[in-house]
Design a protein around this motif. Structure first.
Motif, short mmCIF file in Angstrom:
data_model
loop_
_atom_site.label_atom_id
_atom_site.label_comp_id
_atom_site.label_asym_id
_atom_site.label_seq_id
_atom_site.Cartn_x
_atom_site.Cartn_y
_atom_site.Cartn_z
N VAL A 118 4.49 1.15 4.06
CA VAL A 118 5.81 1.35 4.09
C VAL A 118 6.12 3.06 4.02
N ARG A 119 5.12 3.61 3.62
CA ARG A 119 5.17 5.41 3.56
C ARG A 119 4.88 5.71 5.15
N ARG A 123 8.24 4.82 6.88
CA ARG A 123 9.09 5.57 6.63
C ARG A 123 9.15 7.23 7.57
N VAL A 152 11.15 6.08 -0.83
CA VAL A 152 10.12 4.82 -0.88
C VAL A 152 10.43 4.63 -2.38
N SER A 184 8.99 5.99 -5.70
CA SER A 184 7.60 5.91 -5.70
C SER A 184 7.05 7.55 -6.23
N GLY A 242 6.69 -2.17 -2.70
CA GLY A 242 7.09 -0.90 -2.08
C GLY A 242 8.13 -1.17 -0.98
N ILE A 289 11.74 0.65 1.42
CA ILE A 289 12.63 1.33 1.76
C ILE A 289 14.01 0.90 2.14
N GLN A 296 6.61 -3.32 2.23
CA GLN A 296 5.05 -3.27 2.51
C GLN A 296 4.56 -4.58 1.70
#
Length: 136
Positions: free
Chosen positions: A77-78, A81, A94, A105, A115, A117, A131
């Motif tokens: 997910v990071r 993003r 996040v 986060s 996780g 967004i 995620q």
């Protein structure tokens, strides 16, 4: 017997603007069809997905922007993003879901299944990106 979900209609007010937004998200345009003056539909599919969205005019009584809870799944997910921000998509920070609800986060957590967004299309239809790196 398998029952597969393959299309979700997303109500929008401006088809062309929405197509550009979803292309920024990385969706592929499967087809863009005008069948008459009042009917125009576009099918878009996220990479790797078996389910598409359809946007258009003359196909739904839903109010543009009224759809909530659509969810995409990624393995990082990071990174997702960062990719969206690079493409010019407005997206939240996040978030990590825990016993007290979502919190920002700290950057070092295991985000598998927790996780997220969040973002919205130009009409306000809301999306979550979760995620999931492993499933039980």
């Amino acid at each position: 017997m398998n029952w597969t979900l393959e299309v979700v209609v997303v109500p929008v007010s401006d088809v062309d603007r929405s197509v550009e937004f979803y292309k920024k998200l990385g969706f592929n345009v499967d087809h863009n069809t005008k069948t008459s003056d009042g009917v125009h539909f576009v099918q878009l599919t996220p990479p790797g997905s078996g389910c598409s969205i359809v946007i258009g005019t003359g196909m739904s009584k839903m109010v543009p922007g009224s759809l909530e809870g659509l969810q995409l799944v990624v393995n990082d997910v990071r990174a997702a993003r960062a990719e969206l921000v690079e493409r010019g998509v407005e997206v939240g920070e996040v978030m990590v879901f825990g016993p007290d609800g979502p919190v920002p986060s700290k950057g070092d957590e295991d985000l598998n299944n927790v996780g997220f967004i969040f973002l919205s299309d130009p009409d306000g239809n809301s999306w979550a990106v979760q995620q999931i790196t492993s499933r039980p």
